[in-house]
Design a protein around this motif. Sequence first.
Motif, PDB file in Angstrom:
ATOM      1  N   PRO A   1      12.409  -5.113  -2.914  1.00 51.86           N
ATOM      2  CA  PRO A   1      12.961  -6.897  -3.684  1.00 51.86           C
ATOM      3  C   PRO A   1      12.731  -7.886  -2.834  1.00 51.86           C
ATOM      4  O   PRO A   1      13.132  -9.362  -3.474  1.00 51.86           O
ATOM      5  N   ALA A   2      13.108  -8.252  -1.047  1.00 54.37           N
ATOM      6  CA  ALA A   2      13.659  -9.491  -0.643  1.00 54.37           C
ATOM      7  C   ALA A   2      12.255  -9.764  -0.704  1.00 54.37           C
ATOM      8  O   ALA A   2      12.409 -11.415  -0.465  1.00 54.37           O
ATOM      9  N   LEU A   3      11.063  -9.396  -0.640  1.00 51.74           N
ATOM     10  CA  LEU A   3       9.847  -9.818  -0.592  1.00 51.74           C
ATOM     11  C   LEU A   3       9.424 -10.358  -2.194  1.00 51.74           C
ATOM     12  O   LEU A   3       8.561 -12.251  -2.156  1.00 51.74           O
ATOM     13  N   LEU A   4       9.575  -9.895  -2.852  1.00 53.90           N
ATOM     14  CA  LEU A   4       9.285 -10.727  -4.617  1.00 53.90           C
ATOM     15  C   LEU A   4      10.368 -11.481  -4.517  1.00 53.90           C
ATOM     16  O   LEU A   4       9.856 -12.391  -5.171  1.00 53.90           O
ATOM     17  N   LEU A   5      11.312 -11.608  -3.998  1.00 51.52           N
ATOM     18  CA  LEU A   5      11.818 -13.136  -4.567  1.00 51.52           C
ATOM     19  C   LEU A   5      11.822 -13.790  -3.792  1.00 51.52           C
ATOM     20  O   LEU A   5      11.311 -15.295  -3.788  1.00 51.52           O
ATOM     21  N   GLY A   6      11.826 -13.716  -2.308  1.00 52.76           N
ATOM     22  CA  GLY A   6      10.253 -14.842  -1.410  1.00 52.76           C
ATOM     23  C   GLY A   6       8.975 -15.234  -2.412  1.00 52.76           C
ATOM     24  O   GLY A   6       9.126 -16.568  -2.339  1.00 52.76           O
TER      25      GLY A   6
ATOM     26  N   LEU B   1       8.207 -15.247  -5.470  1.00 54.51           N
ATOM     27  CA  LEU B   1       9.354 -16.544  -6.282  1.00 54.51           C
ATOM     28  C   LEU B   1       9.828 -17.274  -6.225  1.00 54.51           C
ATOM     29  O   LEU B   1       9.463 -18.859  -6.577  1.00 54.51           O
ATOM     30  N   ILE B   2      10.284 -17.600  -4.577  1.00 49.68           N
ATOM     31  CA  ILE B   2      10.341 -18.661  -4.840  1.00 49.68           C
ATOM     32  C   ILE B   2       9.189 -19.926  -3.835  1.00 49.68           C
ATOM     33  O   ILE B   2       9.361 -20.997  -4.189  1.00 49.68           O
ATOM     34  N   VAL B   3       8.810 -19.375  -3.261  1.00 47.95           N
ATOM     35  CA  VAL B   3       6.813 -19.866  -2.977  1.00 47.95           C
ATOM     36  C   VAL B   3       6.455 -20.770  -3.672  1.00 47.95           C
ATOM     37  O   VAL B   3       6.201 -21.658  -4.663  1.00 47.95           O
ATOM     38  N   LEU B   4       6.311 -19.561  -4.948  1.00 49.21           N
ATOM     39  CA  LEU B   4       5.549 -19.683  -6.471  1.00 49.21           C
ATOM     40  C   LEU B   4       6.048 -21.411  -7.138  1.00 49.21           C
ATOM     41  O   LEU B   4       5.816 -21.952  -7.653  1.00 49.21           O
ATOM     42  N   SER B   5       7.205 -21.198  -7.301  1.00 54.37           N
ATOM     43  CA  SER B   5       8.908 -21.689  -8.252  1.00 54.37           C
ATOM     44  C   SER B   5       8.381 -23.501  -7.233  1.00 54.37           C
ATOM     45  O   SER B   5       8.565 -24.711  -7.901  1.00 54.37           O
TER      46      SER B   5
END
Length: 234
Positions: free
Chosen positions: A9-14, A16-20
């Motif tokens: 989950p932490a990798l997925l959240l990071g 998403l932040i990069v893409l956003s």
Amino acid sequence: MSKKAPLFPALLLGLLIVLSGCSEKPLPAGQDGLSSLPEGSVSSSGPASSDMEKEEEGTASQPDSSAESPKESSAPSSSPASGGQSAKQDESQPSQAQEPSAPASSAASEQETVTFTLSIDCKNAVGSGMLNPALNLPPDGMLLNATAVTCEKGETLLSVLKRVCKSQGIALDCDVTGYVRGIAGLYEKDCGANSGWVYSVKGAFMNVGAGAYRPQQGDKIEWRYTCTYGDTLS
């Protein structure tokens, strides 16, 4: 298995932040500096360029007055019709300088000619009873009634007499000196030894031949046939 679960989950959240962060959020209407401006305007960085474009458009839309100025300057001051009429009027009307020339030429012509009266009669011969019956003379003895004659100034009486007799159909016989021997077939000595033709000017009989006398203006010249001395006096 329980130790790896929190990492995903932490990798997925990071991710998403990069893409956003890479994507750009759209600006609301009216905040981009373009959509809120009226049609035909430009961005806030170019009001001056807008004025320049308007000036260029106005310059292009206005007609070039300098291009028409040569036509206006080259246009004739008057129409061809009016010019033609004025030319015709000038031609039809004589100039004032030419008007006095007619009397002058007329006066010069009068000075070059003279006018006088000329008559021819043989009354004395007709009344003498000595004429040849074959002669066809008028009963009153008038071969030429007083007639106005115009000749060149300086012309001799003999020259005028020849011309008048020819035009009237009257026979004339004279010598080179101007001595008249016979008129209308009536000759000297036909009515006596002293008979013959003589002429007078204003009532005075001349002692010179017709070839030597030059008629003057207003003369009254009469040719008469004399039978005896003195019968030609008026």
